[in-house]
Design an enzyme around this catalytic site. Structure first.
Site, PDB file in Angstrom:
ATOM      1  N   HIS A 176      11.248   3.919  -8.039  1.00  0.00           N
ATOM      2  CA  HIS A 176       9.954   4.595  -7.849  1.00  0.00           C
ATOM      3  C   HIS A 176       9.864   5.593  -6.681  1.00  0.00           C
ATOM      4  CE1 HIS A 176       5.899   5.657  -8.450  1.00  0.00           C
ATOM      5  NE2 HIS A 176       5.310   4.387  -8.914  1.00  0.00           N
ATOM      6  N   HIS A 179       4.112   9.194  -6.703  1.00  0.00           N
ATOM      7  CA  HIS A 179       2.780   8.638  -6.252  1.00  0.00           C
ATOM      8  C   HIS A 179       2.641   8.289  -4.825  1.00  0.00           C
ATOM      9  CE1 HIS A 179       2.471   7.647 -10.885  1.00  0.00           C
ATOM     10  NE2 HIS A 179       2.545   8.970 -10.693  1.00  0.00           N
ATOM     11  N   TYR A 181       4.396   6.859  -2.767  1.00  0.00           N
ATOM     12  CA  TYR A 181       5.059   5.549  -2.323  1.00  0.00           C
ATOM     13  C   TYR A 181       6.074   5.778  -1.252  1.00  0.00           C
ATOM     14  CZ  TYR A 181       1.734   3.617  -5.719  1.00  0.00           C
ATOM     15  OH  TYR A 181       0.560   2.986  -6.328  1.00  0.00           O
TER      16      TYR A 181
END
Length: 362
Positions: A176, A179, A181
């Site tokens: 990931h 977004h 992060y």
């Protein structure tokens, strides 16, 4: 093209429709252990060419949302085996999204002060414990800047999580990097104001994400590794990062020789800029390997992206919440069950209601 097979090293996908990763917070407590209910949920949706299971923290400090499943203990591995077995029995393929939220957390969730490239907090809320013992949205805590030892440990945590995912039966992993992060935080100057080799220049800001990607590639094979990016989305950031597109292009140039399973672009959520044809063409020119796009796609817009050659796979999020048989509905041009206010209320936490009780077409 939506329903045509797509070859991947981990096995041919039955179609190009992907179930995007979505946090649902349904684990068994204590321990945030994946359970039978989750296995049923994913099995219901296994007609997707590929499922990307929900964001899964690689360590305790990586956590940013309560009740999310982990992949850093043997209990987690055994729990996830229920899901991978259920999906594979239906002939499906499933990747696990490996997640470190960085500063987008709270001390009561992570168990310690959240970590980030730099000690910079922005107004943000995450799903965590409330004073009355229930769960809801809470303001994030102030993070501390990661030391070089933290960075080394986090890279090792990603590697171990990837190995654990393969042991649990997943066909691959998705890192990931979107977004707002941790990996995304390192790539953006607004969140990464380090003065060492991990900050400053564009290449330095890519150093940590590339170290993670290379380490995970070495551990399980690049053909089983993917990454999610969101250069057009400002989620998790108050300010616009002026060079994130350039940084993303630089990253893709270095990823291209690795031949990852795919690169996944998340778009059209929160504070976003719409992708133009010129943007998509430039990304395709830079990155000739499999590209996936998610973000409020319809059957028609997804088909158009495939036909133009901009993408190879198309991912759907909220339609899969209420339509476990999305592939069949698309094939038969059936109306979709709407993702409405009631569905939104049962997104996080709870039981089977609003999770596994949506009917498939018969």
């Amino acid at each position: 093209m939506l329903f045509s097979e797509f070859p991947m090293a981990s096995g041919t996908l039955a179609n190009r429709i992907v179930m995007a990763p979505m946090t649902r917070s349904r684990t068994t407590q204590p321990g945030d252990v994946p359970n039978d209910l989750m296995a049923n949920y994913y099995q219901q949706r296994a007609s997707a060419g590929l499922i990307i299971a929900e964001g899964t923290p690689i360590s305790a400090v990586a956590r940013g949302y309560s009740l999310t499943p982990g992949i850093y203990s043997q209990q987690h591995i055994e729990g996830w085996k229920k899901t991978t077995t259920a999906v594979h029995k239906q002939g499906g393929k499933i990747f696990l999204q490996l997640w470190h939220v960085g500063r987008r957390s709270h001390t009561d969730i992570a168990g310690q002060q959240p970590v980030a490239p730099s000690a910079i907090k922005q107004p943000d809320q995450v799903y965590g414990p409330l004073a009355d013992g229930s769960f809801g949205m809470v303001e994030t805590s102030i993070p501390r800047a990661m030391t070089n030892e933290d960075i080394e440990q986090t890279t090792a945590d990603f590697v171990q999580a990837a190995r654990n995912a393969i042991e649990a039966g997943f066909d691959g992993v998705e890192l990931h990097g979107a977004h707002g992060y941790l990996l995304d935080q390192f790539m953006r100057f607004v969140s990464n104001q380090r003065q060492d080799e991990y900050g400053g220049s564009q290449q330095n800001r890519l150093r940590f994400p590339l170290e993670v990607i290379n380490a995970v590639n070495d551990a399980i094979g690049a053909d089983k590794v993917a990454i999610r990016l969101s250069p057009l989305v400002g989620e998790g950031f108050k300010e616009v990062d002026s060079d994130i597109i350039e940084v993303t292009e630089l990253l893709l140039k270095q990823l291209a020789p690795m031949k990852l399973a795919y690169v996944h672009f998340s778009e059209n959520i929160g504070d976003y800029t719409e992708a133009t044809d010129s943007f998509r063409q430039k990304i395709r020119d830079i990155y000739p390997n499999p590209i996936m796009v998610a973000g409020k796609l319809t059957q028609q817009s997804a088909q158009a992206l495939l036909e133009k050659g901009y993408v190879d796979l198309v991912a759907f999020g909220t339609p899969y919440v209420t339509n476990p048989d999305l592939v069949q509905r698309f094939k038969q041009n059936m109306a979709l069950t709407e993702f409405d206010a009631d569905a939104r209320l049962t997104l996080y936490g709870g039981d089977a209601e609003g999770y596994t009780d949506y009917a498939a077409h018969t």
